[in-house]
Scaffold this motif. Structure first.
Motif, PDB file in Angstrom:
ATOM      1  N   TRP A 199     -14.197  18.432  -9.018  1.00  0.00           N
ATOM      2  CA  TRP A 199     -13.856  17.403 -10.005  1.00  0.00           C
ATOM      3  C   TRP A 199     -15.074  16.545 -10.321  1.00  0.00           C
ATOM      4  CZ3 TRP A 199      -9.008  16.859 -12.241  1.00  0.00           C
ATOM      5  CH2 TRP A 199      -7.977  17.633 -11.680  1.00  0.00           C
ATOM      6  N   THR A 246      -3.085  20.372 -10.942  1.00  0.00           N
ATOM      7  CA  THR A 246      -4.289  19.765 -10.370  1.00  0.00           C
ATOM      8  C   THR A 246      -4.664  20.379  -9.022  1.00  0.00           C
ATOM      9  OG1 THR A 246      -2.969  18.026  -9.336  1.00  0.00           O
ATOM     10  CG2 THR A 246      -3.920  17.529 -11.495  1.00  0.00           C
ATOM     11  N   TYR A 288     -11.141  13.758 -16.947  1.00  0.00           N
ATOM     12  CA  TYR A 288     -11.813  14.402 -15.830  1.00  0.00           C
ATOM     13  C   TYR A 288     -12.014  15.885 -16.109  1.00  0.00           C
ATOM     14  CZ  TYR A 288     -10.267  10.237 -13.314  1.00  0.00           C
ATOM     15  OH  TYR A 288     -10.034   8.943 -12.910  1.00  0.00           O
ATOM     16  N   ALA A 343     -12.680  19.600 -14.434  1.00  0.00           N
ATOM     17  CA  ALA A 343     -12.355  20.234 -13.160  1.00  0.00           C
ATOM     18  C   ALA A 343     -12.670  21.718 -13.222  1.00  0.00           C
ATOM     19  CB  ALA A 343     -10.875  20.025 -12.837  1.00  0.00           C
TER      20      ALA A 343
END
Length: 126
Positions: free
Chosen positions: A116, A110, A94, A96
């Motif tokens: 995202w 996170t 992912y 971000a």
């Protein structure tokens, strides 16, 4: 609002290389710290690498020397070059981006990231 779209995930053999790309759209992307995380079923999303707005880079220990994160602000992209892939690198990756600008904070957390992508799957066969 920043939108992120990852690409480049694939099935590769152990030892191979792969390059992931994250295309961004939206305001102030070039002023934001960005990162790659990866996730597997049943495990929390794991930090892989981050790059600040001014080009500082950070990596988790398991990928140091094998992965390289880079950004091209003119193209609004953040790439992850992955070399010498191992079976344990298999995951959904992912992209971000942080919400604030000119801020790096806890780059491996996170919760610091507001934006995202949907993820791209990397499969490594041994």
């Amino acid at each position: 609002q920043v939108q992120l779209v990852e690409s480049g995930g694939d099935l590769v053999q152990a030892g191979a290389s792969l390059r992931l790309s994250c295309a961004a759209s939206g305001r102030a992307f070039t002023k934001k710290t960005c990162a790659w995380f990866r996730g597997t079923p049943g495990k929390e999303r794991e930090f892989v690498a981050a790059i600040t707005w001014d080009g500082n880079t950070y990596y988790t220990d398991s990928v140091k020397g094998r992965f390289t994160i880079s950004r091209d602000n003119a193209r609004s992209t953040v790439d992850l070059q992955m070399n010498s892939l191992k079976s344990e690198d298999a995951a959904v990756y992912y992209c971000a981006a942080m919400g604030g600008i000119f801020y790096d904070g806890n780059y491996d957390d996170t919760t610091e990231y507001r934006h995202w992508g949907q993820g791209t799957r990397v499969t490594v066969s041994s």
